[in-house]
Design a protein around this motif. Structure first.
Motif, short mmCIF file in Angstrom:
data_model
loop_
_atom_site.label_atom_id
_atom_site.label_comp_id
_atom_site.label_asym_id
_atom_site.label_seq_id
_atom_site.Cartn_x
_atom_site.Cartn_y
_atom_site.Cartn_z
N GLY A 1 22.10 -24.52 -33.76
CA GLY A 1 23.21 -23.94 -33.03
C GLY A 1 22.81 -23.53 -31.62
O GLY A 1 23.55 -22.84 -30.93
N VAL A 2 21.64 -23.97 -31.18
CA VAL A 2 21.12 -23.48 -29.90
C VAL A 2 21.82 -24.14 -28.72
O VAL A 2 22.00 -25.35 -28.69
N LYS A 3 22.22 -23.29 -27.77
CA LYS A 3 22.91 -23.82 -26.60
C LYS A 3 21.89 -24.12 -25.49
O LYS A 3 21.04 -23.29 -25.17
N ALA A 4 22.00 -25.34 -24.94
CA ALA A 4 21.10 -25.71 -23.85
C ALA A 4 21.91 -26.06 -22.62
O ALA A 4 23.10 -26.36 -22.71
N ALA A 5 21.28 -25.99 -21.46
CA ALA A 5 21.96 -26.34 -20.21
C ALA A 5 20.97 -26.97 -19.26
O ALA A 5 19.76 -26.90 -19.49
N VAL A 6 21.49 -27.60 -18.20
CA VAL A 6 20.61 -28.19 -17.20
C VAL A 6 21.00 -27.66 -15.82
O VAL A 6 22.18 -27.53 -15.51
N LEU A 7 20.01 -27.33 -15.03
CA LEU A 7 20.26 -26.82 -13.68
C LEU A 7 19.35 -27.53 -12.70
O LEU A 7 18.12 -27.49 -12.83
N THR A 8 19.98 -28.20 -11.70
CA THR A 8 19.17 -28.87 -10.67
C THR A 8 19.79 -28.56 -9.31
O THR A 8 20.82 -27.89 -9.23
N GLY A 9 19.18 -29.09 -8.29
CA GLY A 9 19.68 -28.87 -6.94
C GLY A 9 21.11 -29.36 -6.76
O GLY A 9 21.85 -28.84 -5.94
#
Ligand code: ADP
Ligand code: MG
Length: 700
Positions: free
Chosen positions: A343-351
């Motif tokens: 159930g783990v929420k992941a995200a991506v953050l880039t420029g």
């Protein structure tokens, strides 16, 4: 205070003067008399023995012959002297001091000549050899007396600083410096390791009394360097492990188990072992600082995911940092797959994450809703705040400097620094890893997932291009894809772009649409263009991807079976190996084809052949280091190693290094901060800063 001899400017050493001093400074970096005695001979020769002329090998090291002058000629601007011994004849050539030398070398007289032999117009010769009187018959034997050979340059020799002069200068310098030399190692260290004193070592490295003392002098000086280096690196680790300064992550947690149980394959033994090592670190109460080395394709991503889930399972957040946008996104896509059963929420953050998206993402990170965040350097911006970052995983560490790592530490409200796992696919030879990462624990994934077919590596020239195109067409007909990579060492180099663009044109002509589709990716494209083209290849819509090295690390396209590397001689060995690792990820037999230019140097040719014959990255790195010495290891080439060793060699002195490291560990186990009075000298030496690795980011 009286100035010490060792601090005295070199110009005041008898025999030097201002002109030679300037030259010594420029050519050898010698500023003081103390600097001079730290220039050690790289070799010693026994000046009491002579090489028969018949046995002199052209271009060999320096030789000494005893010979009789046969004839003296003075063609314009030089002096040519022919000499002989019982075995043969050779020429001596002088461009300077012609008159003086001609007067000295009377035909019939016997001298000893010392110099570097060469072949000129098919005849053996020596240019400007040193001339000494021949030893009188029956003179006391000087057997075993050795003379040092020092680094030299043509400019030095032209200024009269010949090997003989250098030896004289050194003798003068030693006479002045030796009496004031104080020991740098504690007495107990000398005793326990049977080391010569520094004075004895210095005297015997320059003017050895016999071969045995020379050997011991070398050992002492090398041991000292490697021992202090290891002390300096290991000290941090010993101090760290003394404090209770790590987040305790005692649980495994449900999410880990859910992910693990749903894995489509068995973990390899090496993956399991590494995860166990990491888990032990996380439970220890000390901050983890672990380097995970694993060849391309060895399955590091899976280890990263499971490690991140351990952090999440203990109520902490984890971040995974990648060096490029493309990689961050690919990581995110892969990781999301593995996380699906949890159930783990992941995200991506880039420029290039849009402002609107950031607005949603940042609060979710700050309140702990997001458990795992994947990203680029964008993660260390000030606006990024975590609720409780407990683990930072850094992929391909060499692109992140220490400072950037330190900024991550500041981002957590967990109170303790996050655990750190650094992953690298750049194989680093053991001795070098031991030295450079002395303060990190090292785990190695030394086993590939099963079922991987070997990659066949071939070296071809432009002439074979038509065959190469036919081969790629055959592979495409089988449903496979191909990478074609062009060198682009400096993003700004116009020429490189021309190569890439011309190359792309050629490829498109050879593979016309329809039916072929060729995509191109390079660093100067806008992010969305790059992503669009990359995605086309990843999804199989394009058959061929023409690119620069932006695909170097991490990108996973299991269906690609051909990696073509253009102008392969322009890449470093480890970069070539990384690129090769982009194929061979699926079940198909894969090929790496190195296309070399017309003019390839001997070294480059050798490197390319080495790559064809060696598939294991660690073997390759060892071999490369053996061939070139660690100072030339890739990535360190331009910047130099971050540490300067004077006499020890990381490539050649592995055994002394092992001994020095083991001994350093014993010393630190007894006195981690080197506070005891017996270790005062060690503290002083380390405080000089010579052994500090200042910038790990320079190490690839
Ligand atoms: P690395 O990052 O070390 O270069 P990856 O983690 O990208 O390697 O793994 C390479 C490929 O191998 C991926 O497609 C991955 O799904 C697969 N893989 C990883 N571990 C295993 C395993 N134990 N068994 C089979 N395949 C695996
Ligand atoms: Mg990877």
């Amino acid at each position: 205070m009286i100035k010490k001899a060792s601090d005295t400017e070199i110009q005041f050493l008898p025999g030097v003067g201002p002109k030679r001093a300037a030259l010594l400074a420029r050519e050898l970096g010698v500023g003081t008399i103390g600097d001079l005695v730290k220039i050690y001979p790289f070799r010693h020769i026994d000046r009491s023995t002579f090489t028969p002329i018949a046995e002199v090998v052209p271009d060999a090291a320096m030789v000494q012959v005893k010979a009789q002058v046969v004839s003296v000629e003075t063609p314009p601007k030089r002096l040519k002297v022919t000499v002989k011994d019982d075995t043969g004849e050779m020429d001596l050539v002088f461009f300077k001091g012609v008159k003086y030398t001609a007067e000295k070398l009377v035909p019939g007289a016997v001298f000893t000549f010392f110099g570097k032999p060469a072949l000129f117009n098919g005849r053996l010769n020596m240019v400007h050899p040193e001339i000494d009187p021949a030893p009188a018959p029956g003179a006391a034997s000087q057997a075993g007396v050795m003379t040092g050979v020092y680094p030299s340059t043509e400019k030095l020799r032209n200024a009269g600083i010949t090997a003989k002069v250098m030896n004289k200068l050194m003798a003068n310098a030693l006479r002045m410096v030796l009496p004031e030399v104080t020991e740098t190692l504690p007495q107990y260290v000398l005793q326990e390791n049977s080391l010569l004193s520094l004075q004895q070592a210095l005297r015997n490295i320059h003017f050895p009394k016999d071969a045995e003392l020379l050997k011991r002098a070398r050992y002492r000086l090398k041991f000292e360097e490697l021992f202090l280096l290891q002390l300096s690196l290991l000290k941090q680790k010993f101090i760290r492990s003394r404090g209770e300064n790590g987040i305790v992550m005692a649980k495994v947690g449900e999410d880990f188990n859910k992910c693990y149980d749903a894995l489509p394959y068995q973990l390899t033994g090496a993956q399991k072992r590494v995860i166990k090592e990491i888990r032990t670190d996380l439970m220890s109460g000390h901050q983890m600082n672990r380097l995970l080395q694993g060849d391309v394709g060895s399955g590091k991503t899976m280890v990263a995911v499971l490690t991140a889930l351990l952090a999440v399972g203990n109520g902490y957040q984890a971040c995974i940092m990648a060096p490029t946008e493309v990689l961050a996104r690919q990581h995110f896509a892969n990781i999301s797959k593995y996380l699906a059963p949890t159930g783990v929420k992941a995200a991506v953050l880039t420029g290039s994450t849009k402002a609107s998206e950031r607005k949603k993402l940042l609060p979710a990170l700050a309140n702990g809703e997001i458990g795992i965040i994947v990203g680029t350097h964008a993660l260390i911006e000030d606006t990024v705040v975590f609720k409780n970052l407990g683990l930072a995983i850094i992929d391909e560490q060499h692109r992140f400097g220490v400072e950037q790592r330190a900024r991550l530490w500041g981002k957590t409200t967990a109170g303790l620094p996050p655990h750190v796992l650094v992953m690298t696919a750049t194989p680093i030879p053991r001795t070098l890893a031991m030295t450079l990462y002395g303060d990190l624990d090292v785990s190695v994934i030394d086993e590939m997932p099963p079922g991987r077919k070997p990659i066949q590596t071939l070296l071809i020239t432009e002439k074979q291009r038509p065959a190469l195109w036919r081969f790629i067409k055959d592979q495409i007909a089988l449903g496979r894809q191909a990478f074609i990579v062009y060198p682009l060492i400096f993003e700004s180099e116009k020429l490189d772009y021309q190569n890439l663009e011309q190359g792309y044109e050629k490829v498109v002509q050879a593979f016309p649409f329809p039916p072929y589709k060729v995509a191109i990716v390079h660093g100067q494209q806008a992010n969305d263009v790059k992503t669009f083209n990359m995605d086309a290849f990843v999804a199989g819509r394009a058959n061929i991807l023409v690119s620069t090295t932006v695909i170097e690390v991490g990108v996973d396209v299991p269906n690609a079976s051909v990696m073509v590397i253009e102008s392969a001689e322009r890449f470093g060995l480890s970069q070539l190996h990384q690129l090769r690792g982009r194929v061979g990820r699926g079940a198909d037999k894969s090929y790496c084809i190195l296309v070399k230019g017309d003019k390839v140097g001997k070294d480059s040719q050798h490197r390319l052949e080495l790559l064809c014959n060696t598939e294991n990255g660690f073997d390759l790195a060892e071999e490369d280091m053996r061939m070139r010495g660690p100072g030339d290891l890739e990535g360190t080439q331009q910047s130099g190693l971050p540490i300067n060793l004077n006499i020890a060699s990381l490539a050649k002195d592995g055994q002394i290094l092992q001994a020095a490291r083991g001994y350093a560990e014993r010393v630190l186990a007894a006195d981690p901060a080197l506070e005891l009075p017996v270790n005062r000298l060690l503290r002083i030496e380390l405080a000089k800063g010579k052994y500090e690795v200042k910038d790990y980011s320079k190490i690839s």
